[in-house]
Design an enzyme around this catalytic site. Structure first.
Site, PDB file in Angstrom:
ATOM      1  N   LYS A  26       0.894  -6.994   0.062  1.00  0.00           N
ATOM      2  CA  LYS A  26       1.310  -7.614   1.333  1.00  0.00           C
ATOM      3  C   LYS A  26       0.641  -6.946   2.529  1.00  0.00           C
ATOM      4  CE  LYS A  26       5.469  -6.290   2.943  1.00  0.00           C
ATOM      5  NZ  LYS A  26       5.466  -5.641   4.262  1.00  0.00           N
ATOM      6  N   ASP A  27       0.605  -5.602   2.523  1.00  0.00           N
ATOM      7  CA  ASP A  27       0.064  -4.891   3.677  1.00  0.00           C
ATOM      8  C   ASP A  27      -1.451  -5.078   3.803  1.00  0.00           C
ATOM      9  OD1 ASP A  27       2.390  -2.056   3.436  1.00  0.00           O
ATOM     10  OD2 ASP A  27       2.650  -4.128   4.106  1.00  0.00           O
ATOM     11  N   SER A  82       5.936  -4.380  -3.500  1.00  0.00           N
ATOM     12  CA  SER A  82       6.282  -5.104  -2.266  1.00  0.00           C
ATOM     13  C   SER A  82       5.454  -4.642  -1.074  1.00  0.00           C
ATOM     14  CB  SER A  82       7.758  -4.866  -1.967  1.00  0.00           C
ATOM     15  OG  SER A  82       7.967  -3.467  -1.829  1.00  0.00           O
ATOM     16  N   CYS A  83       4.576  -3.669  -1.299  1.00  0.00           N
ATOM     17  CA  CYS A  83       3.858  -3.116  -0.137  1.00  0.00           C
ATOM     18  C   CYS A  83       2.346  -3.309  -0.166  1.00  0.00           C
ATOM     19  CB  CYS A  83       4.199  -1.634   0.008  1.00  0.00           C
ATOM     20  SG  CYS A  83       5.933  -1.365   0.357  1.00  0.00           S
ATOM     21  N   PHE A  84       1.679  -2.714  -1.147  1.00  0.00           N
ATOM     22  CA  PHE A  84       0.208  -2.722  -1.136  1.00  0.00           C
ATOM     23  C   PHE A  84      -0.362  -4.140  -0.956  1.00  0.00           C
ATOM     24  CE2 PHE A  84       0.290   1.547  -1.489  1.00  0.00           C
ATOM     25  CZ  PHE A  84      -0.425   2.216  -2.483  1.00  0.00           C
TER      26      PHE A  84
END
Ligand code: UDX
Length: 442
Positions: A273-274, A269-271
């Site tokens: 998207k960020d 959910s992070c890499f």
């Protein structure tokens, strides 16, 4: 200190709330969903994280945590609020600020009725400038008060890893604690909470704190894509990437513990998207984010490296029965958000293969995503029992057990995470792997 955590029923929010309660603070865990709030008050964790259930029950027993849907009341009864709501990706890569907006409005309305000083802390991942240019104006408009005078504002990015969130929050030695502050008073107020933690505190500006989060995740994602590119080159040049990785890590300028494990790509959910959000933001400010774009491009293609490796065995995958071991984006979680397994499975289906999937935790999520386009094994052996070949996609410990593969009908293994030692495999197998230059016939 009394603390309110807004978005307290989410992954980051609940972790933060339970950990701060565990440190002896009185925490109001604010959520919109009545059912989730009542579950938390009954000690039922609504996400899976190691130690979360035990710490939640402890906090409730000690009356250090209350879950509620009444944000105004929680803000008025607390000194500091953490905004931990989600900032999902939008089609064009920008982040969705609607939840941050509605919480900031509610926070402003609560501050209007509050006499004592209060610090609003943004913990959601937001692009640089969001706290100053978006959140503070809303807080001032709806409170009728002045930031930096009547209330304080901070930005405190989280660096929690799924599967290790509780440990990462309670023991931040490896990541440190970043506090972006509107003014000295805000930063000092928030530091009071973190001074008990064993981690370096870095106080800086709001924008710098926001950017640190993106720079860190983009840096780590870049490392993974770099490792995958080097592994792909090694594959074609007769070199085992694991040897190269070892040689790289010996250089103190590179060092150990880097994100240099090659495989089928990064997810979660992070890499993704960020990095996408930073690409979009960079373009908006007139910087061509070449490295960031390539980091995403390499990652887009990496899952198909494993599909190509198994296709090479037969030249054609039509009607071949292939098992995919691991669908979670990494071990230790049931999360399949942007999981590389999705591309591996769809790649195999596009080649006409019949696909079986197994994951020790994420099978329910896999059913949601793949529906009846694939078959499901409740156990690894079941997924392997029909398989002519298999691809290891998530490095769950059970897949490193060589005897597991005796359950296979066929003998072809593609190790997408280098978890297996081919020398331990029973006779008759063909072992292929990402970043591994040859086929081992056992
Ligand atoms: C990440 C950051 O680590 C964390 O600090 C931040 O707060 C949120 O994003 P998480 O998404 O939980 O945490 O996963 P992480 O353990 O960092 O792994 C990210 C992805 O990279 C996974 O898909 C993992 O399989 C992959 N990875 C990681 C590699 O392929 N190779 C590596 O060497 C390391």
């Amino acid at each position: 200190m009394n603390i309110s955590v807004i978005g307290g029923t989410g992954y980051v929010g609940l972790t933060v709330a339970v950990c701060l309660a565990n440190k002896g603070h009185l925490v109001f865990c604010v959520g919109r969903n009545e059912e989730k709030v009542s579950k938390i008050n009954r000690g039922v964790p609504i996400i899976y994280e190691e130690n979360l259930e035990k710490l939640l029950k402890d906090a409730l027993e000690k009356k250090k945590l209350v879950a509620t849907t009444n944000m105004k009341d929680a803000v008025k009864k607390s000194d500091v609020s953490f905004i931990c709501v989600g900032t999902q990706s939008m089609e064009d890569g920008r982040i969705d600020l609607r939840q941050v907006e509605s919480v900031s409005v509610g926070m402003g309305q609560a501050l209007r009725e509050k006499e004592s000083y209060h610090v609003v802390t943004v913990k959601s991942t937001v692009v640089p400038g969001t706290t100053e240019d978006f959140v503070i104006p809303i807080l001032e408009k709806f409170s009728g008060k002045k930031a930096g005078v009547d209330f304080g504002v901070c930005m405190n990015p989280e660096f929690l890893r799924e599967g290790r969130a509780i440990g990462d929050f309670l023991f931040p030695k490896d990541t440190g604690i970043v506090i972006g502050e509107l003014d000295e008073r805000s930063g000092s107020f928030l530091s009071e909470i973190f001074k008990e933690f064993d981690g370096e505190i870095f106080r800086t500006s709001l924008r710098c704190a926001e950017m640190i989060k993106y720079a860190r995740n983009s840096y780590l994602a870049k490392d993974v894509s770099f490792a995958n590119e080097i592994a792909n080159i090694c594959q074609k040049m007769g070199v085992d990437y694991l040897g190269v990785k070892k040689g790289m890590e010996m250089d103190v300028r590179i060092g150990k513990g880097r994100f240099l494990d090659a495989g089928v790509g990064f997810g979660g959910s992070c890499f993704p998207k960020d990095v996408r959000a930073l690409v979009t933001k960079s373009a908006q400010v007139g910087v061509d984010p070449q490295m960031l774009e390539v980091t995403l491009k390499v990652n887009e293609e990496q899952p198909f490296v494993a599909v190509k490796l198994i296709k090479q065995v037969w030249g054609n995958l039509k009607g071949k029965k292939i098992a995919v071991l691991g669908t979670a984006f990494k071990p230790g979680t049931d999360d399949m958000r942007e999981a590389p397994a999705i591309k591996v499975v769809n790649g195999l289906l596009a080649e006409g293969a019949e696909v079986w999937v197994y994951d020790p935790k994420a099978l329910a999520n896999a059913r949601e995503i793949f529906g009846d386009t694939v078959f499901y094994g409740e156990k690894a052996e079941e997924a392997l029992s029909e398989a002519e070949g298999c691809i290891i996609v998530t490095e769950w410990p059970e897949f490193a057990e060589a005897n597991l593969y005796r359950a296979m009908k066929g003998k072809v293994i593609v190790d997408g995470r280098r978890v297996l030692d081919p020398a331990e495999l029973p006779p008759g197998f063909r072992y292929h792997a990402v970043g591994f230059p040859r086929v081992v016939e056992t």
